[in-house]
Each structure stands twice: as C-alpha cells, then as structure tokens.
Design an enzyme around this catalytic site. Structure first.
Site, PDB file in Angstrom:
ATOM      1  NE  ARG A  41      15.125   0.402 -12.892  1.00  0.00           N
ATOM      2  CZ  ARG A  41      15.986   0.088 -13.850  1.00  0.00           C
ATOM      3  NH1 ARG A  41      15.580  -0.589 -14.908  1.00  0.00           N
ATOM      4  NH2 ARG A  41      17.247   0.433 -13.772  1.00  0.00           N
ATOM      5  CE1 TYR A  70      -1.382  -4.472   6.582  1.00  0.00           C
ATOM      6  CE2 TYR A  70       0.573  -3.825   5.351  1.00  0.00           C
ATOM      7  CZ  TYR A  70      -0.566  -4.591   5.466  1.00  0.00           C
ATOM      8  OH  TYR A  70      -0.901  -5.481   4.478  1.00  0.00           O
ATOM      9  CG  ASP A  79       0.214   3.714   6.226  1.00  0.00           C
ATOM     10  OD1 ASP A  79      -0.734   4.336   5.719  1.00  0.00           O
ATOM     11  OD2 ASP A  79       0.472   2.532   5.942  1.00  0.00           O
ATOM     12  CE  LYS A 110      -5.793  -1.252   1.421  1.00  0.00           C
ATOM     13  NZ  LYS A 110      -4.409  -1.416   0.951  1.00  0.00           N
TER      14      LYS A 110
END
Length: 408
Positions: A72, A125, A198, A223
């Site tokens: 982690r 968004y 972003d 993306k």
C-alpha cells in the site's frame, strides 16, 4: 475559416511532453535479466534480511531510498510509471491511483480541512462537483460554483478561508478551455490558495498546466494515458511538497494502483504521443466536416475558430484533442437515432482509447435528471459526444455521416 491547427504557430515558450519521454522517462537503465520492458512486481509485501536491516530501513538509512515494506505504501512497477508521468508533466513528482476519482478525491482531501472553502467552475466534472458539494459538506467544507471560465467571478468568490480552486481544461463535454496563466495569477494573488486542473482531455502531449503556474495536475489515466480501454487508474502530478501530502493520504485511504494496472498504464504511455497526434488530426478533420453538415446544429471543438475559447486554446495547447461534441438538428430523438445508426463508433461512457466511442450524455451520464434539470446545467438532449479513436479518419467520418443520413 475553421482549422485543425492554430491560425498561427503555438507560442515558442509552449513546452509539452516529448515522444522520447513518453517511451523512456523514469525507466531503469539496467533491468533484472537484461529485460527490455518493465517487470510487474506482483507483490503485496517486502522482506528484510534481518532485524538490523529492518531498523536501518525504519531510520531512513537504507541504501535504496525507494525501498518499501508493504504494497500500500509503494511498488517498483508503480513507481517507475510515476516517475515517467512526472517527467511528462514537467513536475517534481507524481502519484498513481486506482482511478481518476481516487486521484481527485484524495488530492482534495489532502489539501482541505473543516472550515475551508473550495471554488469550482460549473462545468467541472459532475462527480468531482458531487464530491465537493455533497461529501465534503458533511465535514464542514463549503464550496462555491462560478460560471465557466469567468475569472472575475472566481476572484470575487475567493474568501479568507478558500483553499482550493478546481477546474478542467478542456472541460467535458463542451471542451471549454480556461486561461491557465490568468487562473494561476488569480489564485496566486490570494495567500494559501492552491489550484487543481483536471487535464484528462488535454494530456501532457497537448498541454502542461504546471508550466502555466497550476499547482496540481490530475488525470484519469483510464483515458488517454493508458489509451486502450482496459485499465482503471488516475494520477496527481505537481511539486514535491504537495505530492507528498497526497501520497501520504493515499497510504491511509488505500486507493493504490495495483502493479498490473500500473504496467498497462506504462505500456500505454509509450505510444501516447503517437496516438494523440493521430487523434488531434482526425478529430479536427471530423469537427470541420460536421460544422458544415446540415444535420448538425453546432459543433464544440477548441480547434475550430467558432469555439468561444479557440484563442485561449491556440495559445496554450499544441493540439486540440480527440473529443468532438455536437448538437444534432432535430432534438433528442434525432440524436438518439443518430447514435444508434453508428456502426463503427461504439456506444460507451468513456473516452481516450484507440476505439472510437460515442454517447448521448442525456441518456448516459445525466440519465437520472429531467430534461429541465439537464437544460439548466447546459446538457441539451440533442448533444452527442464523440471520442475519436485511431481508426482511419475517413472511416470514422463516413460512419457519422451515414448515421446522420438516417435522420435527415
């Protein structure tokens, strides 16, 4: 006349990610067994030779500064991709996440506390807006929405407890491009306020927000960065002192990117520049053709002179991206018939991959809203968003035109 390139050359100071960095940045020169490509360190934990070895690590005296104890907290496959992403964005560091939303929510949480204030643009968004206005409000973090690209309203909205200004460039789905230098100037005029952009739609091949003074840059690596519609990931890039805060919180919240997903992102990055250049050219050609088509009411693409932010995009972008949005003449039913009429473009909610995807936002991302509610936030029922892939642009355009012919 509309054009797929800036009407004048991009500014000489415009610096974007290079093809060479896309392939090689962050790589180890020598790999185990002389392997050319990155290995996948598929492990959740790491070992120590003895207690003294462990104590040296705990004191921060290990000869390997990137050695980890638990998955982690870090992974060599993940770390190599993070170094490459930082190089592509031109930032000190980057931290990889399990998704774009894990990246943006962790970054926001790392930089805010109870009593703080966050400013977003209305075309941000919807899930980011939902997180700030809904989830963060439960923890006494307030927020304000300002009109898209309105820096005057932004300046008036910043208060003494404002800590973050969040935007996208280009935005989804209308491809609005905010003046990044001006935004940075407004933010830096207020002590203690940071900016987040972003830049998923732009990619570092088309624009590097950090070069305009933006503090943190976020991508849904799902993306364009990965580029093949086969992995979920996100990234936050920026200066060391801010990225370290985000990384430390990732350790707590656990939104880590698994090694195999990181490998896929790294593999996708190697062809990023080639894919983006192809998608830039194809999308621009399709946008020009659609702007002339009688079945299309309006086209939204920053490479067109008709786009309201064309001048801004021309100044800060090398190319204008692979997404084209447009309003179909005849309303929502006509748009639905047009989307259903496509044979090459597939109906899907994502974007940025090698395959051309198409969607009608009114019945995809905004299905739960009434037509009146959608209209209030600028989502028309006749809106179609096209994510242009790397297929032959003539084939993509032919598919769209044939679909439009079914409704005219």
């Amino acid at each position: 006349m509309s054009t797929d390139r800036p009407s004048s050359a991009p500014p000489s100071t415009l610096v974007v990610a290079s093809k060479t960095d896309c392939v090689h940045a962050g790589e180890m020169r020598a790999r185990p067994s002389h392997a050319l490509t990155a290995g996948i360190a598929q492990t959740s934990t790491y070992t120590f030779d003895d207690s003294s070895d462990l104590e040296r690590y705990m004191r921060g005296e290990d000869v390997d500064p990137e050695r980890e104890e638990y998955g982690r907290y870090g992974n060599p496959t993940v770390r190599e991709v993070e170094r490459r992403l930082a190089a592509l964005e031109g930032t000190d560091d980057a931290v990889l996440f399990s998704s774009g939303m894990a990246a943006v929510t962790t970054a926001i949480l790392a930089l805010t506390k109870a009593g703080d204030h966050v400013v977003l643009f209305r075309d941000c968004y919807r899930r980011t807006r939902q997180f700030v206005a809904g989830t963060l409000s439960r923890f006494a973090v307030t927020s304000s929405l300002v009109s898209p690209g309105d820096l005057g309203e932004l300046s008036r909205s910043i208060t003494s407890n404002t800590k973050l200004v969040i935007s996208e460039s280009p935005t989804n789905p209308y491809l609005s491009c905010i003046d990044l230098s001006a935004l940075s100037g407004v933010v830096r005029g207020h002590r203690g306020v940071k900016s987040i952009i972003d830049a998923t739609f732009a990619t570092p091949v088309n624009c590097r927000p950090a070069s305009f003074g933006i503090d943190l840059v976020i991508h849904s690596a799902t993306k364009y960065l990965a580029g093949h519609n086969d992995v979920l990931a996100g990234v936050v890039a920026g200066p060391q002192h801010l990225v370290s805060l985000v990384r430390d919180l990732r350790h707590v919240l656990g939104g880590v990117c698994d090694p195999h997903a990181a490998f896929l992102v790294g593999r996708g990055l190697k062809t990023l520049a080639l894919r983006i250049e192809r998608q830039n050219v194809s999308a621009a050609a399709i946008a020009r053709a659609l702007e002339r088509h009688p079945g299309v009411q309006r086209v939204f693409y920053p490479g067109l002179s008709s786009h309201p932010d064309h001048a801004v995009a021309r100044q800060q972008m090398r190319g204008f991206g692979g997404v084209v949005s447009f309003l179909v003449t005849g309303g929502g039913l006509a748009a639905r018939r047009m989307v259903d009429g496509c044979k090459l473009a597939r109906i899907a909610p994502s974007l940025g991959g090698v395959e051309t995807l198409i969607e009608q936002p009114a019945i995809m991302s905004y299905f739960e809203m009434t037509p009146e509610e959608r209209s209030a936030i600028g989502i028309e029922d006749s809106l179609v968003r096209l994510s242009v892939g790397i297929e032959d642009p003539k084939d993509i355009l032919s598919d769209i035109e044939n679909a439009l012919a079914t409704i005219t």
